[in-house]
Design a protein around this motif. Structure first.
Motif, PDB file in Angstrom:
ATOM      1  N   TYR A 134      16.525 -13.591   3.551  1.00  0.00           N
ATOM      2  CA  TYR A 134      16.687 -12.350   2.876  1.00  0.00           C
ATOM      3  C   TYR A 134      15.754 -12.402   1.468  1.00  0.00           C
ATOM      4  N   GLY A 135      14.904 -11.195   1.391  1.00  0.00           N
ATOM      5  CA  GLY A 135      14.042 -10.976   0.326  1.00  0.00           C
ATOM      6  C   GLY A 135      13.972  -9.788  -0.203  1.00  0.00           C
ATOM      7  N   HIS A 136      13.620  -9.699  -1.571  1.00  0.00           N
ATOM      8  CA  HIS A 136      13.667  -8.389  -1.859  1.00  0.00           C
ATOM      9  C   HIS A 136      12.337  -8.594  -2.975  1.00  0.00           C
ATOM     10  N   ALA A 137      11.466  -7.577  -3.286  1.00  0.00           N
ATOM     11  CA  ALA A 137      10.404  -7.499  -4.397  1.00  0.00           C
ATOM     12  C   ALA A 137      10.236  -6.217  -4.717  1.00  0.00           C
ATOM     13  N   TRP A 138       9.276  -5.842  -5.690  1.00  0.00           N
ATOM     14  CA  TRP A 138       8.773  -4.617  -6.433  1.00  0.00           C
ATOM     15  C   TRP A 138       7.498  -4.447  -6.144  1.00  0.00           C
ATOM     16  N   ALA A 139       7.267  -2.992  -6.173  1.00  0.00           N
ATOM     17  CA  ALA A 139       5.672  -2.632  -6.243  1.00  0.00           C
ATOM     18  C   ALA A 139       5.372  -2.713  -7.481  1.00  0.00           C
ATOM     19  N   ALA A 158       5.958  -7.785  -6.808  1.00  0.00           N
ATOM     20  CA  ALA A 158       6.344  -8.249  -8.136  1.00  0.00           C
ATOM     21  C   ALA A 158       7.819  -8.903  -8.030  1.00  0.00           C
ATOM     22  N   GLU A 159       7.820  -9.839  -8.571  1.00  0.00           N
ATOM     23  CA  GLU A 159       9.442 -10.578  -8.845  1.00  0.00           C
ATOM     24  C   GLU A 159      10.031 -10.822  -7.402  1.00  0.00           C
ATOM     25  N   PRO A 160       9.341 -11.363  -6.591  1.00  0.00           N
ATOM     26  CA  PRO A 160       9.855 -11.876  -5.315  1.00  0.00           C
ATOM     27  C   PRO A 160      11.308 -12.682  -5.375  1.00  0.00           C
ATOM     28  N   VAL A 161      12.469 -12.308  -4.626  1.00  0.00           N
ATOM     29  CA  VAL A 161      13.450 -13.233  -4.698  1.00  0.00           C
ATOM     30  C   VAL A 161      13.936 -13.537  -3.275  1.00  0.00           C
ATOM     31  N   MET A 162      14.009 -14.812  -3.033  1.00  0.00           N
ATOM     32  CA  MET A 162      14.410 -15.218  -1.611  1.00  0.00           C
ATOM     33  C   MET A 162      15.634 -15.939  -1.554  1.00  0.00           C
ATOM     34  N   ASP A 163      16.370 -15.912  -0.479  1.00  0.00           N
ATOM     35  CA  ASP A 163      17.357 -16.720  -0.067  1.00  0.00           C
ATOM     36  C   ASP A 163      17.541 -16.628   1.414  1.00  0.00           C
ATOM     37  N   ARG A 197       0.803  -0.998   0.003  1.00  0.00           N
ATOM     38  CA  ARG A 197       0.039   0.054  -0.037  1.00  0.00           C
ATOM     39  C   ARG A 197       0.939   1.230   0.016  1.00  0.00           C
ATOM     40  N   VAL A 198       1.763   1.262   0.769  1.00  0.00           N
ATOM     41  CA  VAL A 198       2.627   2.605   0.954  1.00  0.00           C
ATOM     42  C   VAL A 198       3.835   2.453  -0.071  1.00  0.00           C
ATOM     43  N   LEU A 199       4.027   1.446  -0.919  1.00  0.00           N
ATOM     44  CA  LEU A 199       5.205   1.702  -1.905  1.00  0.00           C
ATOM     45  C   LEU A 199       4.574   2.464  -3.063  1.00  0.00           C
ATOM     46  N   ARG A 200       5.140   3.175  -3.828  1.00  0.00           N
ATOM     47  CA  ARG A 200       4.659   3.802  -4.940  1.00  0.00           C
ATOM     48  C   ARG A 200       4.981   2.812  -6.232  1.00  0.00           C
ATOM     49  N   PRO A 201       4.472   3.027  -7.277  1.00  0.00           N
ATOM     50  CA  PRO A 201       4.504   2.012  -8.607  1.00  0.00           C
ATOM     51  C   PRO A 201       6.017   1.994  -8.716  1.00  0.00           C
ATOM     52  N   GLY A 202       6.545   0.982  -8.946  1.00  0.00           N
ATOM     53  CA  GLY A 202       8.166   0.635  -9.066  1.00  0.00           C
ATOM     54  C   GLY A 202       8.956   0.717  -7.888  1.00  0.00           C
ATOM     55  N   GLY A 203       8.372   1.123  -6.804  1.00  0.00           N
ATOM     56  CA  GLY A 203       9.237   0.920  -5.476  1.00  0.00           C
ATOM     57  C   GLY A 203       9.718  -0.300  -5.077  1.00  0.00           C
ATOM     58  N   ALA A 204      10.732  -0.366  -4.461  1.00  0.00           N
ATOM     59  CA  ALA A 204      11.456  -1.706  -4.133  1.00  0.00           C
ATOM     60  C   ALA A 204      11.358  -2.039  -2.549  1.00  0.00           C
ATOM     61  N   LEU A 205      11.183  -3.401  -2.216  1.00  0.00           N
ATOM     62  CA  LEU A 205      11.254  -3.673  -0.887  1.00  0.00           C
ATOM     63  C   LEU A 205      12.511  -4.480  -0.533  1.00  0.00           C
ATOM     64  N   PHE A 206      13.186  -4.477   0.479  1.00  0.00           N
ATOM     65  CA  PHE A 206      14.193  -5.150   0.758  1.00  0.00           C
ATOM     66  C   PHE A 206      14.084  -5.460   2.199  1.00  0.00           C
ATOM     67  N   PHE A 207      14.203  -6.762   2.493  1.00  0.00           N
ATOM     68  CA  PHE A 207      14.044  -7.143   3.943  1.00  0.00           C
ATOM     69  C   PHE A 207      14.921  -8.442   4.452  1.00  0.00           C
ATOM     70  N   THR A 208      15.077  -8.561   5.878  1.00  0.00           N
ATOM     71  CA  THR A 208      15.506  -9.659   6.329  1.00  0.00           C
ATOM     72  C   THR A 208      14.501  -9.927   7.464  1.00  0.00           C
ATOM     73  N   ASP A 234       5.596 -16.961  -0.726  1.00  0.00           N
ATOM     74  CA  ASP A 234       4.098 -17.180  -1.028  1.00  0.00           C
ATOM     75  C   ASP A 234       3.118 -15.660  -0.454  1.00  0.00           C
ATOM     76  N   ALA A 235       3.677 -15.143   0.840  1.00  0.00           N
ATOM     77  CA  ALA A 235       3.019 -14.066   1.131  1.00  0.00           C
ATOM     78  C   ALA A 235       3.380 -12.822   0.492  1.00  0.00           C
ATOM     79  N   LEU A 236       4.446 -12.643  -0.351  1.00  0.00           N
ATOM     80  CA  LEU A 236       4.620 -11.800  -0.913  1.00  0.00           C
ATOM     81  C   LEU A 236       4.005 -11.889  -2.195  1.00  0.00           C
ATOM     82  N   VAL A 237       3.821 -12.998  -2.747  1.00  0.00           N
ATOM     83  CA  VAL A 237       2.668 -13.067  -4.036  1.00  0.00           C
ATOM     84  C   VAL A 237       1.461 -12.647  -3.847  1.00  0.00           C
ATOM     85  N   ARG A 238       0.985 -13.161  -2.649  1.00  0.00           N
ATOM     86  CA  ARG A 238      -0.638 -12.959  -2.089  1.00  0.00           C
ATOM     87  C   ARG A 238      -0.623 -11.391  -1.968  1.00  0.00           C
TER      88      ARG A 238
END
Length: 289
Positions: free
Chosen positions: A261-266, A192-197, A139-150, A184-188
């Motif tokens: 580690y994970g990252h994804a895009w709005a 977009a394009e979630p990457v996990m390791d 909701r708070v990410l702008r279109p094309g915004g990036a999420l990085f987390f651990t 799976d929760a990122l996809v729900r």
């Protein structure tokens, strides 16, 4: 009312981190190391955010790094604990200060489409619902915004959990979620394009009291609904010590951490191409290390 023994008591989470704010930096060796590895992953993207959010800022390690990296950006530091934000304020240089926000990751006090980059280091394990948290991130990410987390995975503190399991049936560690379930929760959430390791790290201690003191100094002790509400008796504690001592190796007691580690895009409607349920992020939004 809590529904599960693993449900987190958010009031207790806030109290624990408020109490730990003054001692946190003295023992947060693992947290700093994971935070640094998370920051290195930002080098993989080409992004100049107008607004960057450090969610779960703690004492401000990531906040300060974002201020240095993105000198033309405005940086928000958000945390559930007011005392942690006070530490972030003290750590800020006189030349540039972050905006401080006290709030919950599962109910962000921010406007829709308001941040371009959301970075969160070891905070998601303090959320009761990943779906709710990721929906808020989306909701708070702008279109094309990036999420990085651990966050921490299920093997975290396994020695503590398994030792207590030999003593009683109470919950003695917080709940940690498997990497695949996080993806799976990122996809729900429509990210977009979630990457996990994942990587596994281990700390060692000479004795059990020091281990327990450090966990408390971090504010990371058990705050689940299923925790024992009475004081641990001497016999109970001795049984736990004996169970843990059986895990001593080479003269030290191990404590395991599974770091996810994970990252994804709005989704960016104007820039992305869709094919069925697939979301593709343009190559020009990425760069090589």
């Amino acid at each position: 009312m809590t529904d599960s023994p693993q449900q987190l008591d958010k009031r207790q989470v806030r109290l624990a981190f408020n109490r730990a704010a003054a001692t946190y930096d003295g023992v947060a060796v693992l947290q700093r190391e994971v935070g640094q590895r998370l920051l290195e992953r930002l080098e993989l993207i080409r992004l100049q955010p107008e607004w960057a959010l450090d969610l779960g800022a703690g004492t401000g390690q990531i906040t300060q790094a974002l201020l240095r990296r993105y000198r033309g950006s405005r940086v928000l530091a958000l945390d559930l604990a007011e005392a942690m934000l006070a530490q972030t304020r003290r750590a800020a240089g006189w030349w540039r200060r972050p905006r401080l926000v006290c709030g919950d990751a599962e109910q962000l006090p921010l406007a829709d489409d308001s941040v371009d980059l959301l970075v969160s280091n070891l905070t998601l394990q303090w959320c009761n619902s990943l779906d709710r948290a990721f929906a808020e991130f989306r909701r708070v990410l702008r279109p094309g915004g990036a999420l990085f987390f651990t966050t921490f995975g299920p093997d975290t503190l396994k020695e503590v959990r398994d030792s207590w399991a030999e003593v009683d049936g109470h919950s003695h560690t917080n709940r940690f979620i498997d990497m695949h379930d996080i993806g799976d929760a990122l996809v729900r959430a429509g990210l977009a394009e979630p990457v996990m390791d994942v990587e596994r790290l281990q700390l060692t201690y000479r004795d059990l009291p020091r281990l327990v003191r450090e966990i408390k100094a971090l504010g990371a002790h058990n705050v689940t609904a299923g925790r024992a509400r009475s004081l641990t008796g001497r016999a109970h504690w001795r049984a736990f010590e004996q169970a843990y001592e059986s895990r001593r190796r080479d003269g030290v007691l191990p404590v395991s951490y599974e770091v996810v580690y994970g990252h994804a895009w709005a989704p960016a409607a104007a820039r992305q191409q869709r094919s069925g349920d697939e979301v593709r992020v343009p190559v020009d939004m990425l760069k090589r290390r």
